[in-house]
Design a protein around this motif. Structure first.
Motif, short mmCIF file in Angstrom:
data_model
loop_
_atom_site.label_atom_id
_atom_site.label_comp_id
_atom_site.label_asym_id
_atom_site.label_seq_id
_atom_site.Cartn_x
_atom_site.Cartn_y
_atom_site.Cartn_z
N UNK A 196 10.68 8.52 -11.60
CA UNK A 196 11.37 9.46 -10.75
C UNK A 196 10.45 10.60 -10.32
N UNK A 197 9.66 11.10 -11.26
CA UNK A 197 8.70 12.16 -10.91
C UNK A 197 7.72 11.66 -9.85
N UNK A 198 7.23 10.43 -10.04
CA UNK A 198 6.28 9.87 -9.08
C UNK A 198 6.92 9.71 -7.70
N UNK A 199 8.16 9.25 -7.68
CA UNK A 199 8.83 9.05 -6.40
C UNK A 199 9.03 10.37 -5.67
N UNK A 200 9.47 11.41 -6.38
CA UNK A 200 9.66 12.72 -5.74
C UNK A 200 8.33 13.25 -5.20
N UNK A 201 7.25 13.00 -5.93
CA UNK A 201 5.94 13.40 -5.43
C UNK A 201 5.57 12.68 -4.14
N UNK A 202 5.85 11.38 -4.08
CA UNK A 202 5.58 10.61 -2.87
C UNK A 202 6.45 11.10 -1.71
N UNK A 203 7.69 11.43 -2.02
CA UNK A 203 8.61 11.90 -1.00
C UNK A 203 8.13 13.21 -0.40
N UNK A 204 7.59 14.08 -1.23
CA UNK A 204 7.07 15.36 -0.73
C UNK A 204 5.84 15.13 0.15
N UNK A 205 5.08 14.10 -0.13
CA UNK A 205 3.95 13.76 0.74
C UNK A 205 4.45 13.32 2.11
N UNK A 206 5.53 12.53 2.11
CA UNK A 206 6.07 12.01 3.35
C UNK A 206 6.78 13.09 4.17
N UNK A 207 7.58 13.93 3.50
CA UNK A 207 8.37 14.97 4.18
C UNK A 207 8.20 16.29 3.44
N UNK A 208 7.02 16.93 3.57
CA UNK A 208 6.71 18.11 2.76
C UNK A 208 7.60 19.32 3.05
N UNK A 235 0.85 -1.20 0.00
CA UNK A 235 0.00 0.00 0.00
C UNK A 235 0.88 1.24 0.00
N UNK A 236 0.44 2.32 -0.63
CA UNK A 236 1.24 3.55 -0.65
C UNK A 236 1.49 4.08 0.76
N UNK A 237 2.66 4.64 0.95
CA UNK A 237 2.97 5.28 2.22
C UNK A 237 2.37 6.69 2.23
N UNK A 238 1.70 7.04 3.31
CA UNK A 238 1.12 8.37 3.42
C UNK A 238 1.74 9.17 4.56
N UNK A 239 2.64 8.55 5.29
CA UNK A 239 3.27 9.22 6.40
C UNK A 239 4.69 8.69 6.59
N UNK A 240 5.56 9.56 7.10
CA UNK A 240 6.92 9.14 7.43
C UNK A 240 7.06 8.83 8.92
N UNK A 289 14.92 -0.36 2.82
CA UNK A 289 14.47 -0.21 1.44
C UNK A 289 13.00 0.16 1.40
N UNK A 290 12.70 1.23 0.64
CA UNK A 290 11.31 1.60 0.41
C UNK A 290 10.66 0.71 -0.63
N UNK A 291 11.47 0.23 -1.58
CA UNK A 291 10.95 -0.67 -2.61
C UNK A 291 12.09 -1.52 -3.14
#
Length: 334
Positions: free
Chosen positions: A182-194, A45-50, A95-97
């Motif tokens: 890469x774009x998708x990963x950076x977007x997910x990273x910003x969700x985790x650590x905005x 499942x997608x991570x929504x929090x760090x 590892x995240x993935x």
């Protein structure tokens, strides 16, 4: 001043020779991914929090994926791959993935992502797969040590890298495949650590990947090092609000690669403008005597300056070997 016709012909001739040499490499050799079998990773499942608990759960689940790939490698009697995967599945690895198929992909965190105020994402170039992943990890460890606390380094092996000696390393096809991920990963990273300050560090062919992904990417800096070019004529063409940096060590053979782009019937060959040239318009940082594979070597000038960029401090200027590659203004765009 325009290029001398003889010099242009020489560059084109050298690039043509390199293409010919690459084509001559047997398909069964270095130009194809490893054939070691691996199972498909489990769906996560997608991570929504760090939050530390959520990250620990993801790290454990991905560790199980790596263990499964290690068992498959052992059954295939590839003991080198199996041993490397056992190390990657160690309790101290995060590892995240992970996906062991087709040469392998993985995204590893070095440091504490849950508390990181500065995040560096390393994007590797040609020749980095699971069998050579140690190179990427070694650089990530050195950069994390240089950055110190409240920082995290992410080794992003998120794409099928081209072989070092192959026609795929001379075209942007693999970069085009990699950029959406890469774009998708950076977007997910910003969700985790905005609120974290995030920087892309792009080595060699990885700079082609980052250039393809740059449009609209919400990062503070994009650092191109040991770059053969990006496929774009200048930094402004990347269409990013990030500061674009470029550096090349005096010991890097990439300086001898012709910075041209040839349109052939089957593909565009080469990546155009040298990122450390004034015409590209990047901010230039000093990379000292770095060779192509040791920009992140502990104690090096290149490592110190890239760490300064990650933390938002100004690095030492210049540092490329020839006068034609002197710093030029305009790397930062509003």
């Amino acid at each position: 001043m325009p290029s001398h016709p003889r010099g242009t012909r020489l560059r084109r001739g050298l690039l043509t020779a390199l293409v010919a040499a690459s084509v001559a490499v047997p398909v069964s050799g270095a130009a194809v991914p490893s054939a070691v079998p691996a199972p498909a990773p489990a769906a996560h499942a997608p991570l929504h929090t760090a939050d530390p608990g959520a990250l620990a759960e993801r790290y454990a689940a991905t560790r199980a994926d790596i263990d499964a790939a290690g068992r498959a490698a052992a059954r295939h009697e590839d003991h080198g791959r199996a041993g490397a995967l056992r190390a990657m599945a160690g309790p101290d690895r995060r590892f995240l993935s992970f996906d062991g198929r087709d040469g392998g992909r993985g995204v590893e965190v070095v440091g504490d992502l849950s508390r990181a105020e500065r995040i560096a994402v390393l994007v590797p170039g040609a020749g980095v797969d699971l069998d050579h992943y140690w190179r990427l990890r070694k650089g990530a460890l050195a950069l994390r040590e240089e950055l110190g606390g409240r920082s995290a380094v992410i080794a992003w092996l998120g794409y099928r890298t081209p072989a070092t000696v192959s026609t795929t390393s001379l075209t942007s096809g693999r970069a085009a495949e990699a950029a959406p991920g890469l774009r998708s990963f950076i977007g997910e990273l910003r969700t985790l650590r905005p609120t974290a300050r995030t920087t892309l560090l792009c080595h060699s062919y990885g700079s082609v990947v980052c250039a393809r992904a740059a449009h609209g990417l919400r990062v503070a800096d994009i650092v191109l090092y040991g770059s053969p070019g990006t496929g774009y004529g200048n930094a402004a063409a990347l269409n990013t609000r990030a500061t674009v940096w470029a550096g090349r060590g005096s010991g890097d053979w990439i300086a001898d690669v012709p910075h041209v782009k040839l349109r052939l019937p089957f593909a565009d060959i080469g990546f155009g403008t040298d990122p450390v040239s004034p015409g590209f318009g990047a901010e230039i940082f000093a990379a000292g005597s770095a060779g192509h594979s040791d920009y992140l070597r502990s104690g090096s000038e290149s490592l110190r300056n890239m760490a300064r960029i990650v933390t938002g401090r100004k690095p030492a200027d210049g540092g490329v070997a020839d006068a034609a590659s002197a710093p030029a203004p305009g790397g930062r765009r509003a």
